[in-house]
Design a protein around this motif. Structure first.
Motif, PDB file in Angstrom:
ATOM      1  N   GLN B 384       1.278  -1.418   0.069  1.00  0.00           N
ATOM      2  CA  GLN B 384       0.104  -0.030   0.225  1.00  0.00           C
ATOM      3  C   GLN B 384       0.964   1.417   0.357  1.00  0.00           C
ATOM      4  N   LEU B 385       1.958   1.306  -0.665  1.00  0.00           N
ATOM      5  CA  LEU B 385       3.020   2.075  -0.463  1.00  0.00           C
ATOM      6  C   LEU B 385       1.741   3.873  -1.109  1.00  0.00           C
ATOM      7  N   HIS B 386       1.793   3.357  -1.900  1.00  0.00           N
ATOM      8  CA  HIS B 386       0.825   4.204  -3.108  1.00  0.00           C
ATOM      9  C   HIS B 386      -0.486   4.742  -2.531  1.00  0.00           C
ATOM     10  N   THR B 388      -1.830   6.169  -0.553  1.00  0.00           N
ATOM     11  CA  THR B 388      -2.417   7.754  -0.108  1.00  0.00           C
ATOM     12  C   THR B 388      -1.973   8.566  -1.299  1.00  0.00           C
ATOM     13  N   GLU B 389      -1.834   8.355  -2.332  1.00  0.00           N
ATOM     14  CA  GLU B 389      -1.230   9.694  -3.587  1.00  0.00           C
ATOM     15  C   GLU B 389      -2.414  10.378  -3.673  1.00  0.00           C
ATOM     16  N   ASP B 390      -3.703   9.737  -3.532  1.00  0.00           N
ATOM     17  CA  ASP B 390      -4.821  10.386  -4.257  1.00  0.00           C
ATOM     18  C   ASP B 390      -5.235  11.673  -3.523  1.00  0.00           C
ATOM     19  N   GLU B 400      11.147  10.141   0.659  1.00  0.00           N
ATOM     20  CA  GLU B 400      11.209   9.850  -1.013  1.00  0.00           C
ATOM     21  C   GLU B 400      12.822   8.927  -0.470  1.00  0.00           C
ATOM     22  N   LEU B 405       4.154   2.076   2.871  1.00  0.00           N
ATOM     23  CA  LEU B 405       3.686   3.543   3.460  1.00  0.00           C
ATOM     24  C   LEU B 405       3.981   3.845   5.603  1.00  0.00           C
ATOM     25  N   ARG B 540      -5.755   1.428  -8.119  1.00  0.00           N
ATOM     26  CA  ARG B 540      -6.319   2.554  -8.064  1.00  0.00           C
ATOM     27  C   ARG B 540      -6.506   3.510  -9.157  1.00  0.00           C
ATOM     28  N   ASP B 541      -5.573   3.560 -10.202  1.00  0.00           N
ATOM     29  CA  ASP B 541      -6.406   4.301 -11.555  1.00  0.00           C
ATOM     30  C   ASP B 541      -6.713   3.417 -12.302  1.00  0.00           C
TER      31      ASP B 541
END
Lengths: 197, 616
Positions: B384-386, B388-390, B400, B405, B540-541
């Motif tokens: 789930q590293l990404h 919170t991106e959206d 960085e 996450l 997610r996209d």
């Protein structure tokens, strides 16, 4: 008799005659007194103690017998069932400990202790009556409730008392016994078990 | 919204059920009038008590096994089944007649969840029940217990919130909703258990939660229940000046909980006993031993000065002295079995041993093969590293080059963490990962982690749904795909390649629908047609209609097949009708797939669970 030296009024005498008539008939001591008066002898001084005691004794005899409460067996049987179910209480007490080693008894006691404690905790709220630690010097105030505090040893005099707390006492403040279905027989503390292979 | 007097939260747990309720008329703002319902249940034949928990056990008695009135409840003279404590007690000695962990079976895609399959090893004579039926019976018990105590406010007229694991697949959620409908609870919505735990925490702070978290926080909820481990991530964002909570990710369904841990201890002690002499334990004694180990474990984890706790397994017969078996549980054993076994110190790159997908139909429950909760946790955070991106209004604090996450706060829930030691272990482990990955230590959100937190949080959620408090925004935590075999000539020894078409994007919110996927699928009139179905918690996209021809390992997870049947009315049976699939999430919180034909405005429901008798 010395303070009634005045002659009673006519109406008071009618009443006196009426009372005297019946007491002469039914009260032997009174009748004896009347006899002495008629014979001109002085009345006997009232026999202090026994005279005061006698009417009391008669009253006591007339009081109804004290009502003694009798608990129904269901709650007691229920409690036995609970202690057996949770803590194997009846198994343990009914066992002959004669030849058993203390280690074995100790092991069994853990089962009984753990289970019975759970049964008590789940179904009763048990509190200590006295808040102080046992062994502490405590004061028993005037107007204390002898149901909750028992004085022992050199019990003389009046409250307040001072003494040593030897036992804190226990009081059940809440009982939560299980409900039973109508068909349930609480005298069966534990059913016999037959394992089918 | 209904004219309910109460908001009722039901924790329909794997091992226990609980019910909590909020009196809506007496609650205002942070001052919430909340209670836990005492649940009358038979605890031994003929004996009824009220308990705050209802064990999720069902006993199916033989015809003459129990006497008259043995199962009588205040609302039912002669129930056919035993539910609750009596089922657990009787089941300990007669395991062939007891149903347990029905909830885990409800989420087991490898079996027909509507078929009478429980108890799994019962002989012919026992009338089995389905996982769905068992759930209905538990809900009916809770309903009747409520109605007995609230004759003027029956449960079907109240707002009911039922919790499900965040990791429940769409079919398991649909079945839970169906169980509630069957129990007559129509005003019902579902809530994920980690969210319920967070709501319970929010309520417990009495409004100060806004001071305890800030924008950019990532809250990790670690909920280890009796039978399952449920992980969720919530992001704290800001919208129009006020804090907003987003549930951004949920973990896989891990069948691993506190009961497994107690059982592991019991088995170790049993092996010790059996190695010492010729004594052997039967199933009931192992149950009693598990119970004793649970108590001993709590003592050892709670008091560091205790080195060993004696354990006694009582005899079954009346001879307690001499017949009982003595042993002990030591601190070293608890630490090696529990702490090292279930919460081992691992690197943040550790992964649980992969579960190989066996045959489609499995007989037993698919228990987690890897008992290391920390390894599952490491895998979850990395996957789930990404996440919170959206999220709008979120200010990421992730350094960085981070490899997973970073949670900034942790909320523990479940009886396992009551001892504190395991909580410390998990939090130290996460902090070690964070430090190695260039992050800051995560703080612990202190709150009640009682058995009742989930039920309480659920009831509170019913209250905030009326606009009286903060709501966690969520939506579906997966994107869903239909698998279609590519039309190509068969090659011996090679499976035809499979493509996945996205029919439901990530994050569909309750009460909304996605666009229909543009691809058309052929349905045969009058015949059930099954499709392979997949979910992804990381893509997610993907928009509706996205076609995947290949995907990385672990990116897509296969779910039970879905099935559509076109009614034959007005059509020729056997005809192929082209349809498009449209996904939505109902107000209840259940994923819904519908087939829409090219012409006309008909819609047909696509079943997420292949119904018994309709299978080819």
């Amino acid at each position: 008799m010395s303070d009634s030296a005045e002659t009673p009024s006519f109406f008071a005498r009618i009443f006196l005659a009426w009372v005297a008539y019946f007491r002469t008939l039914f009260d032997g001591d009174f009748a004896a007194g009347v006899v002495r008066l008629r014979e001109g002898r002085p009345a006997l001084p009232p026999p202090e103690e026994p005279k005061a005691e006698e009417p009391k004794k008669k009253k006591k005899a007339k009081k109804p017998a004290p009502v003694l409460k009798e608990a129904g067996p269901d709650a007691a049987l229920q409690l036995l069932g609970l202690l057996q179910r949770e803590g194997r209480f009846v198994d343990f007490i009914e066992e002959d400990l004669g030849d058993a080693s203390d280690a074995d008894i100790g092991a069994a006691a853990r089962v009984v202790h753990d289970g019975c404690k759970k049964a008590l905790d789940d179904h009763f709220t048990i509190e200590a009556i006295h808040a102080s630690e046992e062994g502490a010097r405590v004061k028993v105030e005037e107007g204390y409730d002898p149901h909750t505090i028992r004085l022992t040893g050199n019990v003389v005099g009046e409250a307040p008392f001072k003494g040593e707390l030897t036992h804190r006492g226990w009081k059940v403040s809440d009982v939560r016994l299980p409900k039973m279905s109508e068909k349930h027989d609480p005298s069966v503390i534990a059913p016999a078990e037959v394992e089918l292979a | 919204m209904s004219e309910a007097t109460y908001s009722v939260g039901i924790d329909l747990g794997t091992t226990h059920c609980a019910l909590s309720y909020v009196d809506l008329d007496l609650s205002e703002g942070e001052a919430v009038a909340q209670h836990v319902l005492s649940l009358p249940q038979v605890v031994a034949p003929g004996t009824i008590e009220e308990r705050s928990l209802l064990p999720s056990f069902l006993y199916l008695p033989g015809a003459s096994e129990l006497g008259e009135g043995a199962l009588t409840l205040p609302w039912d003279e002669a129930p056919a089944f035993g539910v609750g404590e009596v089922a657990r007690t009787l089941g300990a000695k007669t395991p062939i007649r007891v149903v347990s962990s029905a909830k885990s079976w409800l989420c087991h895609g490898g079996v027909d969840r509507l078929a009478p399959i429980l108890p799994p090893h019962a002989p012919e004579e026992v009338t089995k029940v389905s996982p769905l039926q068992a759930s209905i019976l538990y809900l009916e018990h809770l309903r009747d217990a409520w109605n007995a105590g609230h004759p003027d406010a029956p449960l079907d007229e109240q707002d009911v919130v039922i919790t499900v694991p965040a990791s429940f697949d769409p079919a398991a959620r649909e079945l839970t909703a169906e169980a509630a409908r069957e129990a007559g609870l129509d005003n019902m919505v579902l809530l994920e258990e980690p969210q319920a735990a967070l709501y319970s925490w929010i309520q417990g702070t009495e409004g100060t939660w806004r001071d305890q978290v800030s924008v950019g926080d990532v809250i990790l909820v670690v909920d280890v229940g009796g039978g399952t481990t449920d992980l969720s991530l919530m992001a704290v964002a800001e919208r129009e000046g006020s804090l907003e909570l987003h549930r951004v990710a949920v973990g896989e369904h891990i069948l691993l909980g506190g009961d497994n841990m107690d059982l592991a201890l019991a088995v170790a002690v049993r092996n010790k006993i059996e190695a010492e002499g010729d004594k052997s334990l039967d199933a009931w004694q192992l149950g009693a031993l598990t119970h004793a180990c649970r108590g001993a474990k709590e003592t050892l984890l709670g008091d560091e000065s205790v080195e060993a706790v004696p354990i006694v397994v009582p005899s079954r017969g009346r001879k307690l002295v001499g017949g009982s078996i003595r042993s002990e549980l030591t601190r070293a054993e608890v630490e090696s079995l529990l702490v090292e076994g279930f919460f081992p110190e691992v690197g943040s790159d550790a992964r649980p041993k992969a579960r190989t997908r066996g045959a489609l139909t499995q007989l037993g429950l698919p228990y987690a093969q890897d008992a290391g909760v920390t390894r599952h946790l490491a895998a979850f955070l990395a996957r789930q590293l990404h996440a919170t991106e959206d999220v709008e209004g979120f200010e990421p604090r992730l350094p960085e080059g981070a490899t997973f996450l970073h949670p900034t706060a942790i909320l523990f829930n479940g009886g396992v963490f009551q001892s504190g030691l395991l909580e410390k272990r998990v939090s130290a482990q996460i902090d070690a990962w964070l430090e190695a990955d260039g992050g800051e230590p995560a703080r612990i959100l202190e709150g009640a982690r009682l058995d009742l937190a989930v039920a309480r949080g659920a009831a509170y959620y019913g209250y905030v749904r009326r606009g009286r408090g903060v709501r966690i925004r969520g939506g579906t935590a997966q994107a869903y795909y239909v698998g279609v075999e590519a039309a190509m000539p068969a090659v011996p020894g090679m499976e035809p390649p499979l493509t996945a078409i996205c029919v439901a994007p990530f994050g569909i919110e309750e009460g909304t629908r996605a666009d229909p996927a543009p691809q058309e699928l052929g349905l045969v009139v009058g015949e059930p047609v099954s499709f392979r179905f997949f979910g992804s918690s990381v893509r997610r996209d993907d928009a509706v209609g996205t076609v995947l021809e290949r995907w990385r390992d672990g990116e897509l997870e296969e779910l039970p097949e879905i099935q559509a049947t076109l009614p034959a009315e007005g059509k020729t049976p056997g005809d192929v009708v082209p349809v498009r699939l449209q996904a939505g999430v109902t107000e209840v919180g259940v994923l819904e797939l519908e087939a829409i034909p090219r012409k006309g405005d008909e819609r047909w429901k696509v079943e997420l669970e292949v119904r018994a008798g309709e299978q080819e």
